[in-house]
Scaffold this motif. Structure first.
Motif, short mmCIF file in Angstrom:
data_model
loop_
_atom_site.label_atom_id
_atom_site.label_comp_id
_atom_site.label_asym_id
_atom_site.label_seq_id
_atom_site.Cartn_x
_atom_site.Cartn_y
_atom_site.Cartn_z
N PRO A 234 38.43 32.46 46.53
CA PRO A 234 39.42 31.69 47.39
C PRO A 234 40.72 31.35 46.95
N GLU A 235 41.61 30.80 47.15
CA GLU A 235 42.46 30.36 46.51
C GLU A 235 42.87 29.13 45.79
N GLY A 236 43.07 29.00 45.35
CA GLY A 236 42.77 27.94 43.99
C GLY A 236 41.71 27.67 42.95
N THR A 237 41.34 28.61 43.34
CA THR A 237 39.83 29.52 42.07
C THR A 237 39.73 30.22 41.38
N TRP A 238 40.44 30.51 40.99
CA TRP A 238 40.99 32.13 40.45
C TRP A 238 40.02 32.74 39.77
N ALA A 239 39.91 33.50 39.40
CA ALA A 239 39.09 33.52 37.18
C ALA A 239 39.54 35.61 37.34
N PRO A 240 39.29 35.86 35.94
CA PRO A 240 39.49 36.43 35.20
C PRO A 240 38.89 37.71 36.28
N PHE A 241 39.19 38.83 36.24
CA PHE A 241 38.37 40.46 37.03
C PHE A 241 36.99 40.48 35.76
#
Length: 256
Positions: A234-241
């Motif tokens: 989701p846009e704005g909720t980036w997390a590492p792979f």
């Protein structure tokens, strides 16, 4: 450029010879489509896929078709063969980002293979208000331009020196874009020194390692899955792979 980057050498002749496995990787992609259908679905935002050196939108068709089926509004770069940053190329890419952004009313994700990934990074630096994320596939942004087996081809195709940087096009290549950024690389890349294809780890940037050829990276099953996983956030909720569970068998820790 750091001393380490300057001392990087192109991949060995053995690794370059092994680039022929790209054809088998395409077969693996076709065979893996039922499993790849388990990849996260998209939210419909626009995705621009940029091809590598001397390649065209034909080379990215398998990846684009897959992402379209996952629910994205996907576009090729529409400029024929990628012959380097020749006159008009930069402006055409900027115009296309504007077009896709305006048409869909949403930020655009950029996926670039090899040289296309260098373009993606620079476009994101120029237009962070229009770009949602960047994913590069075997793109040599962190090493010497001559730490590849393709620099002579680039010079012949573009008419420019491989070491010539146009700082008007987004600034220094090695600088991380100001948007969520993922660099996918392979230690068995036969074209680009893998160390130069890794991104610095930060709160919004990462590297994902795969076992792939350079020429097969755009359709390698592990790469395709990773791209879909990254785009689905989701846009704005980036997390590492997430490499937990079965993924640890396919995606090794790039910093091991």
């Amino acid at each position: 450029m750091s001393a380490t980057a300057q001392t990087l050498r192109p991949p060995s002749r053995t690794l370059m010879f092994l680039e022929g496995r790209a054809l088998h990787e395409f077969g693996a992609f076709l065979g893996a489509l039922p499993l790849l259908s388990l990849a996260p679905k998209g939210d419909g935002h626009p995705v621009l896929v940029l091809p590598g050196l001397v390649a065209s939108d034909t080379s990215t068709r398998p990846l684009r078709s897959f992402l379209k089926n996952r629910g994205y509004a996907v576009s090729g770069w529409r400029q024929g063969r990628n012959l380097g940053l020749r006159h008009g190329v930069q402006h055409a890419m900027v115009d296309l980002v504007h077009e896709l952004n305006d048409t869909h009313g949403r930020k655009i994700s950029l996926v670039g293979w090899s040289l296309g990934g260098l373009y993606a990074r620079q476009l994101a630096k120029m237009m962070p208000d229009r770009v949602r994320s960047v994913i590069t596939l075997g793109s040599p942004f962190a090493g010497s331009p001559k730490a590849t087996n393709a620099w002579r081809v680039y010079e012949m195709a573009s008419g420019r020196s491989a070491e010539e940087e146009d700082h008007r096009f987004g600034g220094a290549l090695s600088e991380t874009p100001p948007v969520p950024t993922t660099a996918i690389f392979s230690r068995t890349d036969g074209i680009c020194a893998w160390q130069g294809c890794m991104e610095k780890t930060s709160a919004t940037s990462e590297s994902i390692e795969v076992e792939s050829s350079h020429c097969g990276m755009g359709h390698h099953p592990a790469v395709v899955y990773a791209v879909a996983d990254r785009l689905a956030q989701p846009e704005g909720t980036w997390a590492p792979f997430d490499r937990n569970g079965w993924r640890s068998l396919v995606y090794p820790d790039p910093h091991r």
